[in-house]
Design a protein around this motif. Sequence first.
Motif, PDB file in Angstrom:
ATOM      1  N   THR A  33       0.652  -1.087  -0.175  1.00 24.11           N
ATOM      2  CA  THR A  33       0.134  -0.051  -0.276  1.00 24.11           C
ATOM      3  C   THR A  33       0.856   1.382   0.266  1.00 24.11           C
ATOM      4  N   HIS A  34       1.977   0.833   0.608  1.00 23.26           N
ATOM      5  CA  HIS A  34       2.721   2.393   1.062  1.00 23.26           C
ATOM      6  C   HIS A  34       3.701   2.064  -0.030  1.00 23.26           C
ATOM      7  N   ILE A  35       4.316   2.775  -0.990  1.00 19.94           N
ATOM      8  CA  ILE A  35       5.809   3.521  -1.481  1.00 19.94           C
ATOM      9  C   ILE A  35       6.948   4.251  -0.760  1.00 19.94           C
ATOM     10  N   ALA A  36       7.731   4.085  -0.282  1.00 16.71           N
ATOM     11  CA  ALA A  36       8.930   5.038   0.482  1.00 16.71           C
ATOM     12  C   ALA A  36       8.032   6.414   1.178  1.00 16.71           C
ATOM     13  N   GLY A  37       7.045   5.220   2.265  1.00 13.73           N
ATOM     14  CA  GLY A  37       6.253   6.263   3.273  1.00 13.73           C
ATOM     15  C   GLY A  37       4.579   6.414   2.326  1.00 13.73           C
ATOM     16  N   ARG A  38       4.689   6.506   1.213  1.00  9.51           N
ATOM     17  CA  ARG A  38       3.669   7.930   0.529  1.00  9.51           C
ATOM     18  C   ARG A  38       2.323   6.777   0.306  1.00  9.51           C
ATOM     19  N   GLN A  39       1.880   6.559   0.540  1.00  9.67           N
ATOM     20  CA  GLN A  39       0.271   5.477   0.763  1.00  9.67           C
ATOM     21  C   GLN A  39      -0.309   5.482  -0.613  1.00  9.67           C
TER      22      GLN A  39
END
Length: 345
Positions: free
Chosen positions: A294-300
């Motif tokens: 669900t997250h890439i590099a902390g971003r949803q």
Amino acid sequence: MIETLEWTDSGVRFIDQTKLPTEETYVVCKTYEQVADVIRDMIVRGAPAIGVSAAMGIALGVQNSKAENGGDLKRDFDKICDVIGKTRPTAVNLFWAIKRMQEKFERIRVRPIPQIKQELIDEAKRMHAEDIAANQAMGRNGATLMPASGGVLTHCNAGALATCGYGTALGVIRAAVEQGKHIHVYADETRPFLQGSRLTAWELMKDGIPTTVISDNMAGAMMRQGKINAIVVGADRIAANGDVANKIGTYSVAVLAKEHSIPFYVAAPFSTIDLDTPTGEGIPIEQRNAKEVTHIAGRQMVPEGVGVENPAFDVTPAQYVTAIITELGIARAPYTEALKKLGER
Ligand code: MRU
């Protein structure tokens, strides 16, 4: 030379694979519980590296034990093995390594405690050295199957970072390059954990091997365009019939390879072959935290509350596998007989 994991006087030292490729930092574990966390959190990952990490974790735990008699030491030893055995379920190398340490312990348990501690450390270090030697032998065996010149696709990271050095699938590529073959590597990005783009690309760039990263959904188009002459991947567990559990997405690559008549090779040490599991159906597949998807590099990247699946591995049926490359030799179908025979060497 990449030191994926190493026994040091201050503890077991790991390159932090969650920080690559932008930061080259190291983590030193002083307790076996820390080693278990490092395996679970994928600071170290890749089947052979997980196996040797487990062995070093056990040696570390026993070294720290306060036991003053054989019975107490055995109790501590069993607890350590139990905790480490619960970290990741799919790579059989973890269980292979624990079994090897248990067998060693049984053979030496009547000796004085300081000697037992030292012998377990020596055994774990021996497994580290043997892994590198196995990868080099596997590389020599597999290099013969690589094209003299052309594109080779790999999925996930089965390189120095997934082992104690040199790599399995990437070991085959390295050996082919050392023999003068002109290989251009296509590295699948490998969502969701990005082992291909972060780790495979990082270590091949260090070696100066030409590499192109593609997102996973580009593999079919690259094959259709004639850019891929062979595929080589690693494995987390190979069943007795040749079914291969490896990083999620491997199965899709294998099916595409068959459609395009491209050879699909699996490179793995014999410790990855699980003759006690008859088919891929019996291989436990690790389910990881949904947040990795669900997250890439902390971003949803998905709407709140949507359903998510995150199996870390899939099983490629043996019928899609052109050959299995090991340090003991190359196995081809029918795998049940071929793998059994390799084990008898
Ligand atoms: O989840 P990971 O990163 O531990 O998965 C690694 C793989 O699937 C590798 O391809 C496999 O362990 C072989 S490593 C030589």
